[in-house]
Design a protein around this motif. Structure first.
Motif, PDB file in Angstrom:
ATOM      1  N   TRP A 145       0.868  -1.252   0.045  1.00  0.00           N
ATOM      2  CA  TRP A 145      -0.206   0.213  -0.078  1.00  0.00           C
ATOM      3  C   TRP A 145       0.808   1.804   0.284  1.00  0.00           C
ATOM      4  CZ3 TRP A 145      -5.052   0.912  -1.449  1.00  0.00           C
ATOM      5  CH2 TRP A 145      -5.619   1.875  -1.047  1.00  0.00           C
ATOM      6  N   ASN A 146       0.879   2.819  -0.251  1.00  0.00           N
ATOM      7  CA  ASN A 146       1.071   3.532  -0.793  1.00  0.00           C
ATOM      8  C   ASN A 146      -0.048   4.568  -0.616  1.00  0.00           C
ATOM      9  OD1 ASN A 146      -0.143   3.935  -3.195  1.00  0.00           O
ATOM     10  ND2 ASN A 146       0.894   4.160  -4.620  1.00  0.00           N
ATOM     11  N   GLY A 147      -1.119   4.255   0.517  1.00  0.00           N
ATOM     12  CA  GLY A 147      -1.389   5.474   0.755  1.00  0.00           C
ATOM     13  C   GLY A 147      -2.830   5.277   0.050  1.00  0.00           C
ATOM     14  N   SER A 148      -2.991   5.280  -1.154  1.00  0.00           N
ATOM     15  CA  SER A 148      -3.874   6.001  -2.159  1.00  0.00           C
ATOM     16  C   SER A 148      -4.029   4.218  -2.693  1.00  0.00           C
ATOM     17  CB  SER A 148      -3.567   6.320  -2.930  1.00  0.00           C
ATOM     18  OG  SER A 148      -2.692   6.310  -3.840  1.00  0.00           O
ATOM     19  N   GLU A 149      -3.102   3.686  -2.988  1.00  0.00           N
ATOM     20  CA  GLU A 149      -3.419   2.285  -4.117  1.00  0.00           C
ATOM     21  C   GLU A 149      -2.331   1.063  -4.116  1.00  0.00           C
ATOM     22  OE1 GLU A 149      -3.495   3.781  -7.950  1.00  0.00           O
ATOM     23  OE2 GLU A 149      -1.551   3.999  -7.788  1.00  0.00           O
ATOM     24  N   GLY A 150      -2.618   0.000  -4.448  1.00  0.00           N
ATOM     25  CA  GLY A 150      -1.489  -1.051  -4.387  1.00  0.00           C
ATOM     26  C   GLY A 150      -1.893  -1.940  -4.584  1.00  0.00           C
ATOM     27  N   MET A 151      -1.459  -3.431  -4.325  1.00  0.00           N
ATOM     28  CA  MET A 151      -1.493  -4.841  -4.930  1.00  0.00           C
ATOM     29  C   MET A 151      -1.891  -5.627  -3.613  1.00  0.00           C
ATOM     30  SD  MET A 151       2.402  -4.978  -6.112  1.00  0.00           S
ATOM     31  CE  MET A 151       3.178  -5.129  -5.206  1.00  0.00           C
ATOM     32  N   VAL A 152      -2.256  -6.873  -4.224  1.00  0.00           N
ATOM     33  CA  VAL A 152      -2.175  -7.742  -3.222  1.00  0.00           C
ATOM     34  C   VAL A 152      -2.240  -8.954  -3.753  1.00  0.00           C
ATOM     35  CG1 VAL A 152      -5.204  -7.970  -3.495  1.00  0.00           C
ATOM     36  CG2 VAL A 152      -4.201  -9.293  -0.820  1.00  0.00           C
ATOM     37  N   ARG A 153      -1.561  -9.874  -3.303  1.00  0.00           N
ATOM     38  CA  ARG A 153      -1.494 -11.255  -2.874  1.00  0.00           C
ATOM     39  C   ARG A 153      -1.795 -12.234  -2.758  1.00  0.00           C
ATOM     40  NH1 ARG A 153       5.139 -14.210  -3.653  1.00  0.00           N
ATOM     41  NH2 ARG A 153       4.475 -16.327  -4.338  1.00  0.00           N
ATOM     42  N   THR A 154      -2.822 -13.329  -3.241  1.00  0.00           N
ATOM     43  CA  THR A 154      -3.799 -13.860  -2.394  1.00  0.00           C
ATOM     44  C   THR A 154      -3.169 -14.763  -2.315  1.00  0.00           C
ATOM     45  OG1 THR A 154      -5.214 -14.355  -4.260  1.00  0.00           O
ATOM     46  CG2 THR A 154      -5.377 -12.367  -2.903  1.00  0.00           C
ATOM     47  N   GLY A 155      -2.086 -16.272  -3.194  1.00  0.00           N
ATOM     48  CA  GLY A 155      -1.876 -16.569  -3.370  1.00  0.00           C
ATOM     49  C   GLY A 155      -0.204 -17.048  -3.769  1.00  0.00           C
ATOM     50  N   GLU A 156      -0.240 -18.370  -4.442  1.00  0.00           N
ATOM     51  CA  GLU A 156       1.564 -18.256  -4.334  1.00  0.00           C
ATOM     52  C   GLU A 156       1.538 -17.755  -6.433  1.00  0.00           C
ATOM     53  OE1 GLU A 156       4.401 -22.286  -6.100  1.00  0.00           O
ATOM     54  OE2 GLU A 156       2.649 -22.632  -4.955  1.00  0.00           O
ATOM     55  N   PHE A 157       0.630 -18.520  -6.846  1.00  0.00           N
ATOM     56  CA  PHE A 157       0.483 -17.268  -8.429  1.00  0.00           C
ATOM     57  C   PHE A 157      -0.636 -15.905  -8.515  1.00  0.00           C
ATOM     58  CE2 PHE A 157       2.037 -22.195  -8.807  1.00  0.00           C
ATOM     59  CZ  PHE A 157       2.377 -22.197  -8.816  1.00  0.00           C
ATOM     60  N   GLU A 158      -1.106 -16.402  -7.472  1.00  0.00           N
ATOM     61  CA  GLU A 158      -2.451 -14.840  -7.883  1.00  0.00           C
ATOM     62  C   GLU A 158      -2.299 -13.919  -6.916  1.00  0.00           C
ATOM     63  OE1 GLU A 158      -6.193 -17.656  -7.972  1.00  0.00           O
ATOM     64  OE2 GLU A 158      -5.013 -18.662  -5.984  1.00  0.00           O
ATOM     65  N   GLY A 159      -2.903 -12.986  -7.064  1.00  0.00           N
ATOM     66  CA  GLY A 159      -3.530 -11.153  -6.995  1.00  0.00           C
ATOM     67  C   GLY A 159      -3.195 -10.885  -7.466  1.00  0.00           C
ATOM     68  N   ALA A 160      -3.715  -9.147  -7.252  1.00  0.00           N
ATOM     69  CA  ALA A 160      -3.969  -8.158  -7.983  1.00  0.00           C
ATOM     70  C   ALA A 160      -4.055  -7.399  -7.954  1.00  0.00           C
ATOM     71  CB  ALA A 160      -5.993  -8.476  -8.440  1.00  0.00           C
ATOM     72  N   ALA A 161      -3.740  -5.946  -8.707  1.00  0.00           N
ATOM     73  CA  ALA A 161      -3.827  -4.481  -8.571  1.00  0.00           C
ATOM     74  C   ALA A 161      -4.775  -4.228  -7.303  1.00  0.00           C
ATOM     75  CB  ALA A 161      -3.013  -3.443  -9.498  1.00  0.00           C
ATOM     76  N   THR A 162      -5.124  -3.463  -6.839  1.00  0.00           N
ATOM     77  CA  THR A 162      -5.998  -2.960  -5.970  1.00  0.00           C
ATOM     78  C   THR A 162      -6.951  -1.118  -6.856  1.00  0.00           C
ATOM     79  OG1 THR A 162      -5.115  -1.206  -4.292  1.00  0.00           O
ATOM     80  CG2 THR A 162      -5.246  -3.829  -3.238  1.00  0.00           C
ATOM     81  N   ASP A 163      -7.948  -1.451  -6.043  1.00  0.00           N
ATOM     82  CA  ASP A 163      -8.448   0.751  -6.468  1.00  0.00           C
ATOM     83  C   ASP A 163      -8.038   1.493  -5.638  1.00  0.00           C
ATOM     84  OD1 ASP A 163      -9.592  -1.124  -5.201  1.00  0.00           O
ATOM     85  OD2 ASP A 163     -11.688  -0.164  -5.340  1.00  0.00           O
ATOM     86  N   MET A 164      -8.364   2.166  -5.149  1.00  0.00           N
ATOM     87  CA  MET A 164      -8.537   3.517  -5.055  1.00  0.00           C
ATOM     88  C   MET A 164      -9.252   3.230  -3.069  1.00  0.00           C
ATOM     89  SD  MET A 164      -6.717   5.493  -6.685  1.00  0.00           S
ATOM     90  CE  MET A 164      -6.300   7.092  -5.606  1.00  0.00           C
ATOM     91  N   GLY A 165      -8.045   4.057  -2.536  1.00  0.00           N
ATOM     92  CA  GLY A 165      -8.508   3.769  -0.808  1.00  0.00           C
ATOM     93  C   GLY A 165      -7.700   5.223   0.369  1.00  0.00           C
ATOM     94  N   ASP A 166      -8.159   5.147   1.141  1.00  0.00           N
ATOM     95  CA  ASP A 166      -7.608   5.520   1.708  1.00  0.00           C
ATOM     96  C   ASP A 166      -7.255   5.061   3.363  1.00  0.00           C
ATOM     97  OD1 ASP A 166     -10.076   6.351   3.934  1.00  0.00           O
ATOM     98  OD2 ASP A 166     -10.578   7.639   2.276  1.00  0.00           O
ATOM     99  N   ARG A 167      -6.789   6.509   4.632  1.00  0.00           N
ATOM    100  CA  ARG A 167      -6.303   5.993   5.761  1.00  0.00           C
ATOM    101  C   ARG A 167      -7.366   5.510   6.774  1.00  0.00           C
ATOM    102  NH1 ARG A 167      -3.071   6.614  10.059  1.00  0.00           N
ATOM    103  NH2 ARG A 167      -3.534   7.231  11.774  1.00  0.00           N
TER     104      ARG A 167
END
Length: 399
Positions: A145-167
């Motif tokens: 997370w960089n404060g407004s968006e980021g990426m999530v890894r959910t498994g050995e081969f899986e993950g995705a870029a996230t949408d916007m968020g805040d604190r």
């Protein structure tokens, strides 16, 4: 081993990039600049793609197709990606339960970057997605997370870029992924939160209340400096042979000689072709002129040779003389050849408009070729011999 990691954005022109050079036992060297200024001495080169530009998705692929070319895998995902298969590069990553995980990358953007790097002397050995570089513990998800968006890894081969968020508001995609995992009874025990700077840490208590999953602060993480030996190579570029490095430079004089020789041969060939074409046009024009002088009443001249032959045949018939394409002259020459065959070999003879069709019993290949050769020696033209049923058909005509 020295490793050069290049961060390439496929949506931007392949002109400049951020990079990191890892040397064993030394601190990583970071840089940001033109591709031409990249270090050239690294033993291995990695192209790192942003999480948002690599789609990691599940699908059911036939076992035999998993190791096939990217183009075949792209057709298997045509409905799910809702795009033309030719626009995607698809790689097989591995299996999760009964399903397979595939990585989808924009083919044109990837090819542009690989070509641009190769043009400045940097050959890419591996292509990685930054999502799969994110550290992950078994049973736990990882979120960068960089404060407004980021990426999530959910498994050995899986993950995705996230949408916007805040604190105070986690990204909506993270909540949707947790809801889906809950329906499959695969909720993570916790989510490790990595940030790119300490001030980017959100209110963990608020996020936990909204997501329903424990979060722990895992510290600062930078994909450019991340070291992971288990991440999957998304593309396998052509293997580079270091033993042949510099071969092109050493062979450059010979290549120039070969190129000049080929150029001279090409010029000579084109000159001969142009001369022969000019001679052909001149001869044809002479034939047309001669035909018009002989037959001034002719309306058009499409094929002077054929038209002259037909006019000559008409003149012979008008004078009561036979033409070589008439039945009697043709049957005489055909009979001289066929008399060497066993009795009954010729089943039928048909004649129409200067063409004689012979139906023969099937002969051996050598015998058939000998008959055709003798017919040609007699001044006849043999056309497309074939076998129909149990009969061998030979069509002959006057030349």
């Amino acid at each position: 081993m020295s490793v050069l990691r290049i961060y390439g954005n496929l949506l931007e022109p392949a002109l400049h990039c951020r990079w990191a050079l890892f040397n064993a036992g030394a601190e990583a060297m970071l840089g940001d600049g033109q591709l031409a200024d990249l270090p050239k001495h690294a033993e291995r080169c990695q192209l790192l793609l942003p999480a948002a530009q690599v789609l990691l998705m599940r699908a059911r692929i036939p076992h035999g197709a998993k190791r096939h070319a990217s183009s075949l895998l792209a057709f298997a995902l045509e409905e799910q990606t809702a795009s033309e298969p030719d626009t995607n590069h698809v790689s097989y990553l591995g299996a999760v339960g009964d399903e397979d995980v595939l990585a989808v990358i924009d083919k044109r953007g990837l090819a542009t970057w690989l070509a641009a790097l190769s043009a400045v002397g940097v050959v890419v050995d591996e292509v990685h997605c930054e999502t799969l570089l994110l550290n992950r513990n078994v049973g736990e998800w990882s979120l960068q997370w960089n404060g407004s968006e980021g990426m999530v890894r959910t498994g050995e081969f899986e993950g995705a870029a996230t949408d916007m968020g805040d604190r105070d508001s986690p990204p909506m995609l993270l909540g949707l992924l947790l809801d889906e995992a809950k329906t499959q009874n695969a909720l993570p025990s916790s989510i490790a939160l990595y940030v790119n700077a300490p001030e980017a840490v959100p209110d963990l208590q608020v996020w936990q209340a909204k997501l329903g999953v424990d979060l722990r602060n895992a510290g600062v993480w930078n994909s450019g400096l991340a070291v992971s030996e288990t991440t999957v190579n998304l593309v396998r570029p052509p293997r580079r042979w270091r033993a042949l490095s510099g071969l092109t430079t050493r062979l450059r004089p010979a290549l120039w000689i070969v190129g000049a020789t080929l150029l001279l041969h090409t010029v000579a060939l084109l000159s001969d072709w142009a001369l022969l074409a000019s001679q052909q046009r001149s001869i044809r024009q002479q034939m047309v002129t001669q035909f018009r002088q002989t037959f001034p009443d002719a309306v058009a001249v499409a094929d002077p040779v054929l038209q002259m032959r037909r006019k000559l045949s008409d003149a012979r018939h008008a004078a009561g003389q036979p033409d070589s394409s008439d039945f009697l002259p043709m049957i005489e020459r055909v009979g001289a050849v066929m008399q060497t065959l066993p009795l009954g070999s010729v089943r039928a003879v048909a004649y129409e408009s200067g063409r004689m069709t012979l139906e023969l019993l099937p002969q051996e290949v050598e015998t058939g070729h000998a008959i055709e050769a003798r017919l040609r020696e007699r001044g006849l033209k043999v056309e497309s011999p074939a076998t129909v049923g149990t009969q061998r058909v030979v069509i002959v005509s006057a030349p």
